[in-house]
Design an enzyme around this catalytic site. Structure first.
Site, PDB file in Angstrom:
ATOM      1  N   GLY A  43       0.737  -1.138  -0.085  1.00 37.09           N
ATOM      2  CA  GLY A  43       0.087  -0.040  -0.102  1.00 37.09           C
ATOM      3  C   GLY A  43       0.893   1.365   0.085  1.00 37.09           C
TER       4      GLY A  43
ATOM      5  CD  GLN B 143       3.303   5.931   2.559  1.00 40.14           C
ATOM      6  OE1 GLN B 143       2.318   5.447   1.913  1.00 40.14           O
ATOM      7  NE2 GLN B 143       4.388   5.454   3.168  1.00 40.14           N
TER       8      GLN B 143
ATOM      9  CB  CYS C 184       4.979   2.503   7.493  1.00 43.82           C
ATOM     10  SG  CYS C 184       4.461   4.112   6.640  1.00 43.82           S
ATOM     11  CG  LEU C 185       6.769   0.968   1.690  1.00 44.11           C
ATOM     12  CD1 LEU C 185       6.244   1.408   0.244  1.00 44.11           C
ATOM     13  CD2 LEU C 185       7.790   0.050   1.777  1.00 44.11           C
TER      14      LEU C 185
ATOM     15  CG  HIS D 257      -0.955   1.705   7.415  1.00 49.08           C
ATOM     16  ND1 HIS D 257       0.132   1.160   8.371  1.00 49.08           N
ATOM     17  CD2 HIS D 257      -0.234   2.470   6.459  1.00 49.08           C
ATOM     18  CE1 HIS D 257       1.197   2.011   7.907  1.00 49.08           C
ATOM     19  NE2 HIS D 257       1.441   2.518   7.034  1.00 49.08           N
ATOM     20  CD  GLU D 258      -1.110   2.637   2.707  1.00 56.26           C
ATOM     21  OE1 GLU D 258      -0.697   3.799   2.580  1.00 56.26           O
ATOM     22  OE2 GLU D 258      -0.598   1.551   2.974  1.00 56.26           O
TER      23      GLU D 258
ATOM     24  CG  HIS E 295       0.239   7.340   5.123  1.00 53.86           C
ATOM     25  ND1 HIS E 295       1.504   7.530   5.672  1.00 53.86           N
ATOM     26  CD2 HIS E 295       0.422   5.604   5.151  1.00 53.86           C
ATOM     27  CE1 HIS E 295       2.272   6.577   6.022  1.00 53.86           C
ATOM     28  NE2 HIS E 295       1.546   5.425   5.517  1.00 53.86           N
TER      29      HIS E 295
HETATM   30 NI    NI Z   1       2.536   3.395   5.627  1.00 50.55          NI
END
Ligand code: NI
Length: 189
Positions: free
Chosen positions: A46, A51, A94-95, A136-137, A140
């Site tokens: 995701g 991000q 998370c990235l 989660h997304e 963000h």
């Molecule tokens: Ni994330």
């Protein structure tokens, strides 16, 4: 398509609230496609537009696990319209918080309303990993990272480690050392 650089915490842009998109046009589809390619390359399951430094309410997902296979999903202006009373705990990564993982408690199932890649409104019932990932997304898009759901003690420890790792990377780059290959880790949203 292009692979975009992914911001990592602590970065003030990850703490900003993203703005709704007015329409899903060719420019936005290009962003969605770039985000998907960036997510696959990371690799992740995701990715949210902030991000990659774009403060628009856009997320992409592709979950391929035994219990759920979604294929690529593109969501503009996603919103949770229903959430279950029962919660579930899932170990999230998370990235933008590379190589750190922590259990986060969220509603077990949610219903999400969004505009798809053609700008058509859709609703989707989400459970399991898809439910966790969608929440989660969307977090963000409101400037919230999974580490904001855990204790301040643990969050600050992770942020300190991320800062230290970034400084070491910058110092190595300044000294002309090759970048260390990041550890192979489980795909993170
Ligand atoms: Ni994330």
């Amino acid at each position: 398509m292009a692979i975009l650089p992914i911001l990592t915490a602590p970065d003030p842009r990850l703490k900003k609230k993203s703005l709704p998109v007015a329409a899903v046009d060719d420019e936005l589809r290009r962003l969605m496609d770039d985000m998907l390619e960036t997510m696959y390359a990371a690799p992740g399951i995701g990715l949210a537009a902030p991000q990659v430094g774009v403060l628009k309410r856009v997320i992409v997902l592709d979950i391929d696990r035994e219990e759920v296979k979604t294929g690529p999903l593109f969501m503009a202006n996603p919103e949770i319209v229903e959430a279950s009373d029962d919660d579930v705990s899932y170990e999230e990564g998370c990235l933008s918080v590379p190589e750190h993982y922590s259990d986060v408690v969220r509603p077990a199932t949610v219903r999400v309303r969004y505009l798809d890649r053609d700008g058509v409104q859709q609703e989707m019932a989400c459970e399991g990993l898809l439910s966790t990932c969608v929440q989660h997304e969307i977090d963000h898009l409101d400037g919230i990272l999974f580490i904001d759901h855990i204790s301040a003690l643990k969050r600050n420890m992770i942020l300190r480690k991320l800062l230290k790792a970034r400084k070491e990377k910058e110092r190595d780059a300044a000294e002309g050392k090759p970048a260390a290959k990041p550890n192979e880790t489980a795909p993170a949203p």
